[in-house]
Design a protein around this motif. Structure first.
Motif, PDB file in Angstrom:
ATOM      1  N   THR A   1       2.880   1.649  -3.260  1.00 32.24           N
ATOM      2  CA  THR A   1       1.963   2.095  -4.316  1.00 32.24           C
ATOM      3  C   THR A   1       1.731   3.592  -4.210  1.00 32.24           C
ATOM      4  O   THR A   1       1.794   4.328  -5.188  1.00 32.24           O
ATOM      5  CB  THR A   1       0.621   1.337  -4.199  1.00 32.24           C
ATOM      6  N   GLN A   2       1.482   4.042  -2.980  1.00 29.32           N
ATOM      7  CA  GLN A   2       1.195   5.471  -2.795  1.00 29.32           C
ATOM      8  C   GLN A   2       2.411   6.328  -3.177  1.00 29.32           C
ATOM      9  O   GLN A   2       2.256   7.384  -3.786  1.00 29.32           O
ATOM     10  CB  GLN A   2       0.752   5.723  -1.348  1.00 29.32           C
TER      11      GLN A   2
ATOM     12  N   ASP B   1      -6.374   5.560   0.212  1.00 31.48           N
ATOM     13  CA  ASP B   1      -6.636   4.167   0.569  1.00 31.48           C
ATOM     14  C   ASP B   1      -6.260   3.174  -0.542  1.00 31.48           C
ATOM     15  O   ASP B   1      -7.119   2.660  -1.254  1.00 31.48           O
ATOM     16  CB  ASP B   1      -8.118   4.015   0.946  1.00 31.48           C
ATOM     17  N   PHE B   2      -4.967   2.893  -0.619  1.00 32.39           N
ATOM     18  CA  PHE B   2      -4.484   1.973  -1.646  1.00 32.39           C
ATOM     19  C   PHE B   2      -4.289   0.551  -1.116  1.00 32.39           C
ATOM     20  O   PHE B   2      -3.520  -0.236  -1.656  1.00 32.39           O
ATOM     21  CB  PHE B   2      -3.207   2.546  -2.287  1.00 32.39           C
ATOM     22  N   ALA B   3      -5.030   0.257  -0.055  1.00 32.07           N
ATOM     23  CA  ALA B   3      -4.884  -1.051   0.596  1.00 32.07           C
ATOM     24  C   ALA B   3      -5.251  -2.194  -0.344  1.00 32.07           C
ATOM     25  O   ALA B   3      -4.812  -3.317  -0.158  1.00 32.07           O
ATOM     26  CB  ALA B   3      -5.738  -1.107   1.852  1.00 32.07           C
ATOM     27  N   GLN B   4      -6.086  -1.921  -1.332  1.00 32.89           N
ATOM     28  CA  GLN B   4      -6.512  -3.018  -2.200  1.00 32.89           C
ATOM     29  C   GLN B   4      -6.019  -2.859  -3.626  1.00 32.89           C
ATOM     30  O   GLN B   4      -6.550  -3.482  -4.552  1.00 32.89           O
ATOM     31  CB  GLN B   4      -8.026  -3.134  -2.146  1.00 32.89           C
TER      32      GLN B   4
ATOM     33  N   GLU C   1       0.847  -1.210   0.000  1.00 37.54           N
ATOM     34  CA  GLU C   1       0.000   0.000   0.000  1.00 37.54           C
ATOM     35  C   GLU C   1       0.882   1.259   0.000  1.00 37.54           C
ATOM     36  O   GLU C   1       0.672   2.182  -0.782  1.00 37.54           O
ATOM     37  CB  GLU C   1      -0.900  -0.020   1.250  1.00 37.54           C
TER      38      GLU C   1
END
Ligand SMILES: Nc1ncnc2c1ncn2[C@@H]1O[C@H](COP(=O)(O)OP(=O)(O)OP(=O)(O)O)[C@@H](O)[C@H]1O
Ligand SMILES: [Mg+2]
Length: 323
Positions: free
Chosen positions: A182-183, A269-272, A179
Motif C-alpha cells: 500500500t505504501q 502507518d498503513f497497517a489498517q 501495508e
C-alpha cells in the motif's frame, strides 16, 4: 531507551505466549506451563525470521551498540540484520517509538541509499496473536500467499481461518506485506508518505522523518502557525482523495498518524488500510478518517463537513452510496 521495566515484561510475555501457541499446535496438546523464555532461546521466533529472509547467506558483523543493552535486542537484531546484509543500513541510532505492536528505529542509512537515516518499523511477536480480525478488515484486504501472490477469496478464507502456526505466520507476513505494498502504491501515486525501501519478514524500511538527533513530531504535538493550517488541511484532504482514487482508505487516520517535519506533513502507518472495492462498510472508515482530520483542524477555525466530503468522494469514485 525503554522508559520502564514494564515494557520488557510485556515483551517477554509476548515471546512466551508466541512459543505456547506454536507448541500447542505442533504437539497437538497443551504444553506444560513454560518458563518465561528469552529471545535468545526462542527457536521458533528465530526460525520464522530466517524463513522470511531472502537468499542472502552473508553473516557479516552487525552489532549496533544501541541494541546490545536491550533485553529484546536479539529479536530486533534478527529483524534488522537483513537490511544490513543488503547494504541498506549500517547502524541503529535510537528508538523513535516503542509501540504496542511495533517499534520504529532510527537507523543510519548505508551510503549507497542516498539517505542519511532510515526508519525501520519492526513488528513484535504480539502480531502473531493480535491480528485484526474484524469482518470489515477481513473483507477489505487482499490476502497474499507465501510467494506474495494474491489469493482468491475462498482460498484466502480457508487459510486465514486456520489456527496453526504456519497459517499465523502467513497471516502476519501477508498483513505486513499489504501495508508495505500500500505504501509503495501510494508513494508512487504522489501521496505524501515516507518512501518505502524494503520489506523483510516482520520489518519495513522507509524514509525517516527527522534526523540523527530527533524524530519528527506527530501533528498532534505541534502548534501550527495560523497561516499554515489551511494549506496543510487541504493537502491532507488531497492525499485522502488521491488514496481513494488508488483504491485505498487509510482506516486509522488522525493527528496521531500524521508527522510534521520542516513545515510539511506526511501520512504514516498503513497497517489498517483497506480497499473500498471489497466492502461498502469502508465508507464508515473513510468518513471517520476525514472526521478526525476535520476535528483536528477545527481548532484553527477551519470548518468542513466530513460527511459531505466522504459522500462526495464515494459517489465520484465508487458510484451510488451504499444503503
Ligand atoms: N517514517 C518515519 N519517520 C519517523 N518516525 C516514524 C516513521 N514511521 C513511524 N514513526 C514513528 O513511529 C511511531 C509508530 O509508527 P506507526 O504509527 O507506523 O506504528 P503503530 O503500529 O501505529 O505503532 P503504535 O501501536 O505505537 O501506534 C509513529 O507514531 C512515529 O512517531
Ligand atoms: Mg500509528
Amino acid at each position: 531507551m525503554y522508559q520502564n521495566n514494564d515494557d520488557f515484561e510485556i515483551y517477554e510475555d509476548e515471546a512466551a505466549s508466541f512459543i505456547k501457541i506454536k507448541d500447542k499446535y505442533r504437539h497437538g496438546h497443551h504444553p506444560k506451563p513454560t518458563r518465561k523464555t528469552s529471545y535468545e532461546s526462542n527457536e521458533d521466533v528465530q526460525r520464522w525470521l530466517k524463513e522470511q529472509a531472502s537468499e542472502s547467506s552473508a553473516s557479516r558483523e552487525f552489532h549496533p551498540t544501541m541494541l546490545s543493552s536491550q533485553r529484546d535486542g536479539p529479536w530486533i537484531h534478527s529483524s534488522l540484520s537483513q537490511f544490513y546484509e543488503e547494504d541498506l543500513i549500517s547502524d541503529v541510532l535510537y528508538i523513535a517509538k516503542s509501540g504496542k505492536e511495533a517499534s520504529v528505529f532510527c537507523c543510519v542509512a548505508h551510503p549507497d541509499t542516498a539517505y542519511d537515516v532510515l526508519a525501520a518499523k519492526v513488528y513484535r511477536p504480539r502480531m502473531f496473536r493480535n491480528l485484526r480480525n474484524d469482518a470489515i478488515y477481513r473483507q477489505s484486504r487482499v490476502v497474499v500467499d507465501e510467494h506474495k501472490k494474491a489469493m482468491g477469496n475462498s482460498r484466502a478464507k480457508r487459510v486465514m481461518s486456520r489456527k496453526n502456526a504456519k497459517s499465523r505466520a502467513l497471516q502476519v507476513s501477508s498483513w505486513i506485506g499489504f501495508e508495505y505494498e500500500t505504501q509503495i502504491q501510494l508513494y508512487e501515486a504522489g501521496v505524501h508518505v515516507p518512501k518505502p525501501l524494503s520489506h523483510i519478514g516482520n520489518a519495513i524500511l522507509m524514509e525517516y522523518l527527522g534526523d540523527r538527533e530527533k524524530q519528527a513530531p506527530l501533528l498532534r504535538e505541534v502548534i501550527l502557525e495560523a497561516e499554515e493550517a489551511r494549506p496543510l488541511f487541504e493537502q491532507i484532504l488531497a492525499d485522502i482523495e488521491l488514496m481513494f482514487a488508488h483504491n485505498r482508505v487509510h482506516g486509522d487516520l488522525s493527528e496521531y498518524n500524521i508527522l510534521y517535519w520542516e513545515g510539511a506533513v506526511m501520512l504514516i502507518d498503513f497497517a489498517q488500510a483497506v480497499d473500498p472495492r471489497h466492502s461498502p462498510a469502508v465508507l464508515q472508515l473513510l468518513q471517520r478518517d476525514i472526521e478526525r482530520v476535520c476535528q483536528y483542524f477545527s481548532a484553527y477555525g477551519i470548518e468542513a463537513s466530513a460527511q459531505e466530503i466522504a459522500y462526495d468522494l464515494w459517489s465520484r469514485y465508487m458510484g451510488p452510496l451504499p444503503d
